[in-house]
Design a protein around this motif. Structure first.
Motif, mmCIF file in Angstrom:
data_model
loop_
_atom_site.group_PDB
_atom_site.id
_atom_site.type_symbol
_atom_site.label_atom_id
_atom_site.label_comp_id
_atom_site.label_asym_id
_atom_site.label_seq_id
_atom_site.Cartn_x
_atom_site.Cartn_y
_atom_site.Cartn_z
ATOM 1 N N UNK A 36 4.816 13.360 3.978
ATOM 2 C CA UNK A 36 3.698 13.392 4.923
ATOM 3 C C UNK A 36 3.069 12.012 5.064
ATOM 4 N N UNK A 37 3.002 11.266 3.971
ATOM 5 C CA UNK A 37 2.464 9.910 4.025
ATOM 6 C C UNK A 37 3.233 9.014 4.966
ATOM 7 N N UNK A 38 4.515 9.313 5.177
ATOM 8 C CA UNK A 38 5.290 8.561 6.159
ATOM 9 C C UNK A 38 4.844 8.856 7.578
ATOM 10 N N UNK A 39 4.507 10.111 7.858
ATOM 11 C CA UNK A 39 4.000 10.457 9.189
ATOM 12 C C UNK A 39 2.644 9.793 9.439
ATOM 13 N N UNK A 40 1.800 9.776 8.413
ATOM 14 C CA UNK A 40 0.502 9.107 8.544
ATOM 15 C C UNK A 40 0.702 7.602 8.732
ATOM 16 N N UNK A 41 1.610 7.026 7.959
ATOM 17 C CA UNK A 41 1.879 5.594 8.068
ATOM 18 C C UNK A 41 2.421 5.247 9.445
ATOM 19 N N UNK A 42 3.302 6.084 9.956
ATOM 20 C CA UNK A 42 3.833 5.861 11.303
ATOM 21 C C UNK A 42 2.706 5.871 12.331
ATOM 22 N N UNK A 90 0.859 -1.186 0.000
ATOM 23 C CA UNK A 90 0.000 0.000 0.000
ATOM 24 C C UNK A 90 0.893 1.233 0.000
ATOM 25 N N UNK A 91 0.763 2.075 -1.017
ATOM 26 C CA UNK A 91 1.628 3.242 -1.210
ATOM 27 C C UNK A 91 0.850 4.507 -0.884
ATOM 28 N N UNK A 92 1.388 5.310 0.042
ATOM 29 C CA UNK A 92 0.679 6.466 0.596
ATOM 30 C C UNK A 92 1.404 7.752 0.190
ATOM 31 N N UNK A 93 0.743 8.648 -0.548
ATOM 32 C CA UNK A 93 1.429 9.848 -1.051
ATOM 33 C C UNK A 93 1.629 10.914 0.020
ATOM 34 N N UNK A 94 2.409 11.911 -0.351
ATOM 35 C CA UNK A 94 2.759 12.972 0.574
ATOM 36 C C UNK A 94 1.901 14.220 0.413
ATOM 37 N N UNK A 95 2.357 15.292 1.028
ATOM 38 C CA UNK A 95 1.665 16.578 1.045
ATOM 39 C C UNK A 95 1.528 17.108 -0.376
ATOM 40 N N UNK A 96 0.340 17.529 -0.754
ATOM 41 C CA UNK A 96 -0.044 18.002 -2.095
ATOM 42 C C UNK A 96 0.107 16.911 -3.150
ATOM 43 N N UNK A 97 0.323 15.668 -2.741
ATOM 44 C CA UNK A 97 0.551 14.590 -3.689
ATOM 45 C C UNK A 97 -0.703 13.799 -3.998
ATOM 46 N N UNK A 98 -0.491 12.651 -4.658
ATOM 47 C CA UNK A 98 -1.597 11.771 -5.034
ATOM 48 C C UNK A 98 -1.022 10.433 -5.464
ATOM 49 N N UNK A 99 -1.910 9.509 -5.767
ATOM 50 C CA UNK A 99 -1.533 8.174 -6.211
ATOM 51 C C UNK A 99 -0.657 8.213 -7.458
#
Length: 285
Positions: A113-119, A39-48
């Motif tokens: 940002x997706x790393x912070x959410x994933x954490x 599951x790949x989670x994008x960052x700030x202002x990002x997308x799939x």
């Protein structure tokens, strides 16, 4: 901002909606779970779309790969209230997405940002996950110069309200003169993505990037295989800071050459190879 290498999905991939207990999310999916699901989670202002170049090589390596738009992010709907985009709420979304994918624990990859959410998701409940990769994501808030820029963005969002086109034009006017120009197709996509993202999502996640505390010791206590992956230079979190975070986590560490904050888009072949090598090295693979 992460800029996709290209925008056309490879033949092996498809766009669809993932239905979960926490809502419906737009995803790109490729591959079959011969060796597992990611599951790949994008960052700030990002997308799939930031992960398009990873889909084919990871699918070829035997993985089912699902890149997602978070709530209020590009093609996933979201409410017009900031509280809905707190990291803990976004973490609960990831747990629901992992449950909806089925098939056992998933490899979680969070960019920036997706790393912070994933954490936050792993700290809430690590059981749905086979591993965690922090991709160009650091131990706490972004570095001070980026905090200042992000505070200006929050102020502009508060001042301009729903006038996202005006804010986009103002942001692009600040691009340095020496910056490489985007192709017309990419320029249209970046603007469309910005306009489609819920303003409250941007405000809430901006505040998270400015204020997130160091939770590395908490994460280190979670018995889950971890990888810290970055480019050779990073404007959001200095690379030595990510080196130290990997040490504190007891994580594997990969630095991708010829890449900065978005190795997934800037050097996708090496990034895909590093991810599949990490996953293949884990017990049970």
């Amino acid at each position: 901002m992460s800029k996709p290498t290209f925008l056309t999905l490879p033949p092996a991939a498809r766009a669809h909606r993932l239905v979960t207990a926490r809502g419906v999310f737009a995803v790109h999916e490729a591959g079959t779970p011969e060796r597992g699901t990611a599951l790949l989670v994008p960052g700030f202002t990002g997308s799939k779309e930031d992960f398009i170049a990873l889909l084919e090589p990871l699918a070829a390596a035997g993985y089912r790969v699902v890149a997602v738009d978070g709530r209020g992010q590009y093609e996933s709907p979201g409410p017009r209230e900031e509280a809905a985009y707190a990291l803990e709420e976004l973490a609960r979304d990831l747990l629901a997405q992992a449950a909806a994918l089925g098939g056992g624990p998933v490899h979680l990859v969070g960019h920036s940002l997706g790393g912070l959410v994933s954490r936050a998701a792993v700290l809430r409940d690590p059981a749905p996950f086979a591993s965690l990769t922090l991709l160009s994501s650091g131990p706490a808030a972004i570095e001070e110069a980026q905090q200042a820029r992000t505070k200006l963005l929050v102020a502009a969002l508060e001042a301009l309200g729903d006038d996202m086109p005006a804010l986009w034009a103002a942001m692009r006017a600040q691009d340095p003169p020496e910056a490489a120009g985007d192709s017309p197709e990419l320029a249209r996509f970046l603007r469309e993505r910005w306009l489609a993202t819920v303003p409250e999502q941007l405000m809430a996640t901006s505040r998270a990037l400015i204020s997130e505390p160091d939770r590395v010791d908490e994460l280190a206590a979670v018995e889950l295989p971890k990888l810290v992956l970055s480019g050779t230079v990073d404007y959001a979190w200095p690379v030595p800071l990510m080196d130290d975070m990997a040490r504190r986590l007891g994580a594997q560490r990969v630095v991708v050459p010829d890449a900065e904050h978005s190795p997934n888009a800037e050097n996708p072949q090496v990034t895909a190879g590093a991810l599949s090598a990490f996953w293949n090295s884990l017990p049970g693979q």
